[in-house]
Design a protein around this motif. Sequence first.
Motif, mmCIF file in Angstrom:
data_model
loop_
_atom_site.group_PDB
_atom_site.id
_atom_site.type_symbol
_atom_site.label_atom_id
_atom_site.label_comp_id
_atom_site.label_asym_id
_atom_site.label_seq_id
_atom_site.Cartn_x
_atom_site.Cartn_y
_atom_site.Cartn_z
ATOM 1 N N GLU A 76 -92.987 12.907 1.977
ATOM 2 C CA GLU A 76 -93.323 11.492 1.812
ATOM 3 C C GLU A 76 -94.819 11.296 1.577
ATOM 4 N N LEU A 77 -95.632 12.172 2.138
ATOM 5 C CA LEU A 77 -97.050 12.179 1.778
ATOM 6 C C LEU A 77 -97.209 12.508 0.297
ATOM 7 N N GLY A 78 -96.407 13.466 -0.176
ATOM 8 C CA GLY A 78 -96.471 13.843 -1.591
ATOM 9 C C GLY A 78 -96.125 12.688 -2.503
ATOM 10 N N VAL A 79 -95.067 11.939 -2.170
ATOM 11 C CA VAL A 79 -94.683 10.772 -2.976
ATOM 12 C C VAL A 79 -95.804 9.736 -2.981
ATOM 13 N N SER A 80 -96.357 9.452 -1.806
ATOM 14 C CA SER A 80 -97.402 8.425 -1.697
ATOM 15 C C SER A 80 -98.657 8.831 -2.462
ATOM 16 N N ILE A 81 -99.087 10.071 -2.296
ATOM 17 C CA ILE A 81 -100.303 10.525 -2.958
ATOM 18 C C ILE A 81 -100.108 10.616 -4.466
ATOM 19 N N SER A 82 -98.890 10.898 -4.918
ATOM 20 C CA SER A 82 -98.616 10.996 -6.355
ATOM 21 C C SER A 82 -98.730 9.645 -7.056
ATOM 22 N N THR A 83 -98.355 8.576 -6.368
ATOM 23 C CA THR A 83 -98.366 7.255 -6.999
ATOM 24 C C THR A 83 -99.632 6.461 -6.724
ATOM 25 N N PHE A 84 -100.318 6.784 -5.627
ATOM 26 C CA PHE A 84 -101.452 5.967 -5.191
ATOM 27 C C PHE A 84 -102.582 5.843 -6.217
ATOM 28 N N PRO A 85 -103.013 6.921 -6.905
ATOM 29 C CA PRO A 85 -104.165 6.786 -7.817
ATOM 30 C C PRO A 85 -103.964 5.761 -8.919
ATOM 31 N N THR A 86 -102.785 5.762 -9.575
ATOM 32 C CA THR A 86 -102.589 4.817 -10.670
ATOM 33 C C THR A 86 -102.338 3.404 -10.152
ATOM 34 N N VAL A 87 -101.692 3.271 -9.002
ATOM 35 C CA VAL A 87 -101.510 1.940 -8.413
ATOM 36 C C VAL A 87 -102.875 1.334 -8.097
ATOM 37 N N LEU A 88 -103.757 2.141 -7.541
ATOM 38 C CA LEU A 88 -105.110 1.681 -7.225
ATOM 39 C C LEU A 88 -105.869 1.295 -8.489
ATOM 40 N N SER A 89 -105.769 2.128 -9.525
ATOM 41 C CA SER A 89 -106.505 1.857 -10.763
ATOM 42 C C SER A 89 -105.985 0.606 -11.465
ATOM 43 N N VAL A 90 -104.671 0.361 -11.422
ATOM 44 C CA VAL A 90 -104.091 -0.801 -12.096
ATOM 45 C C VAL A 90 -104.438 -2.093 -11.359
ATOM 46 N N PHE A 91 -104.206 -2.123 -10.052
ATOM 47 C CA PHE A 91 -104.354 -3.371 -9.309
ATOM 48 C C PHE A 91 -105.798 -3.696 -8.934
ATOM 49 N N LEU A 92 -106.598 -2.668 -8.639
ATOM 50 C CA LEU A 92 -107.971 -2.936 -8.219
ATOM 51 C C LEU A 92 -108.963 -2.961 -9.382
ATOM 52 N N PHE A 93 -108.768 -2.048 -10.348
ATOM 53 C CA PHE A 93 -109.758 -1.895 -11.410
ATOM 54 C C PHE A 93 -109.239 -2.296 -12.789
ATOM 55 N N ASP A 94 -107.971 -2.740 -12.855
ATOM 56 C CA ASP A 94 -107.360 -3.150 -14.117
ATOM 57 C C ASP A 94 -107.466 -2.046 -15.170
ATOM 58 N N ALA A 95 -107.442 -0.803 -14.733
ATOM 59 C CA ALA A 95 -107.469 0.354 -15.643
ATOM 60 C C ALA A 95 -106.020 0.779 -15.864
ATOM 61 N N ARG A 96 -105.451 0.353 -16.982
ATOM 62 C CA ARG A 96 -104.013 0.473 -17.194
ATOM 63 C C ARG A 96 -103.609 1.618 -18.116
ATOM 64 N N GLU A 97 -104.526 2.217 -18.812
ATOM 65 C CA GLU A 97 -104.183 3.300 -19.737
ATOM 66 C C GLU A 97 -104.075 4.636 -18.995
ATOM 67 N N ILE A 98 -103.114 5.428 -19.418
ATOM 68 C CA ILE A 98 -102.958 6.777 -18.882
ATOM 69 C C ILE A 98 -102.543 7.694 -20.024
ATOM 70 N N GLY A 99 -103.139 8.871 -20.102
ATOM 71 C CA GLY A 99 -102.828 9.823 -21.159
ATOM 72 C C GLY A 99 -101.458 10.458 -20.985
ATOM 73 N N MET A 100 -100.967 11.020 -22.051
ATOM 74 C CA MET A 100 -99.646 11.631 -22.063
ATOM 75 C C MET A 100 -99.514 12.728 -20.999
ATOM 76 N N ASP A 101 -100.449 13.657 -20.982
ATOM 77 C CA ASP A 101 -100.352 14.788 -20.055
ATOM 78 C C ASP A 101 -100.454 14.327 -18.613
ATOM 79 N N ALA A 102 -101.392 13.411 -18.345
ATOM 80 C CA ALA A 102 -101.536 12.893 -16.980
ATOM 81 C C ALA A 102 -100.272 12.167 -16.543
ATOM 82 N N CYS A 103 -99.672 11.429 -17.459
ATOM 83 C CA CYS A 103 -98.448 10.686 -17.154
ATOM 84 C C CYS A 103 -97.298 11.635 -16.826
#
Length: 317
Positions: A76-103
């Motif tokens: 469950e730590l793995g699930v949370s840590i896997s999703t947290f970076p992009t959730v943080l970037s979208v909601f806090l910094f409005d950084a919505r783009e993600i590259g193919m490989d990273a995705c």
Amino acid sequence: MFHFVTPLKNQSSVTPTFLMTGIPGLEDKGLWLAIPFCSMYIAAILGNVVVLLVVVTVPSLHRPMYFFLSMLAVTELGVSISTFPTVLSVFLFDAREIGMDACLVQMFFIHSFSIMDSGVLWAMAFDRFVAIYSPLQYVTILTNSRIAMIGLGIALRSVILMTPLPILLRGLPFCGPNLLAHPYCLHPNLIRLPCADTTVNSRCGLFVVLSTFGLDSLLIVLSYIMIAKTVLGIASKERRLKALNTCVSHICAVLVYYTPMIGVSMAHRFGKHASPLLHALMANLYLLVPPVLNPLIYSIKTKEIRKALHQFLFQKF
């Protein structure tokens, strides 16, 4: 407001990027959404870290049931840590783009840890069956080496089954607009985007779901049928209640995990005309709720965890 690049003629030679909407219809409420989402992530990470530390450091919890609980905390730590970076970037910094490989990497880890989570829940159901059916041989059946082998098998199954999915997606052309309905990358969302036939991808994804979540849920049900049969054979009412009480925490964890998953599946199958907001919220609940609630469930419902938690906090602070 979203701006999409016009597809290039030679799209196959261009590595695509994806645009994460976060919550459809609430794109301009990012800062407000960041508060509950970040709070849930902090609660999930802290709760599972504390459970893991308590199990590792308190000798009285060095038993099979709690080893499996520590595995659950890790997944469950793995699930949370896997999703947290992009959730943080979208909601806090409005950084919505993600590259193919990273995705694709994020997709791999989210689904891999989710599959491990399901496998650990089945292992915990098996643990409860052994403890109730054969209590005198419990420790000799579930030795440390066997528990380690079960954990390794759960991890290997997840990695082996998930590896083909990003590889298959990587070979498909994406003509845009590559819009994701979540603040992270999920396989069901990604296979709708290629401008090519995705039949193989869909069938492979279905096979993974049936051979993991489907099989695990069936084995959990069978384990509890055997547990119920064993408990009904116990003459003493007090012993029956005591045996059932040891399963309460696990039953709650199974319900917390599978109920949102079933809801998401039903929404995708029968709620095609439902609001995208509903689909997005249900997907977020499926990934966020179990890591938040399971540490609370085991801390409240399991006497040994409560005692060990008090002992751990008293020693440390």
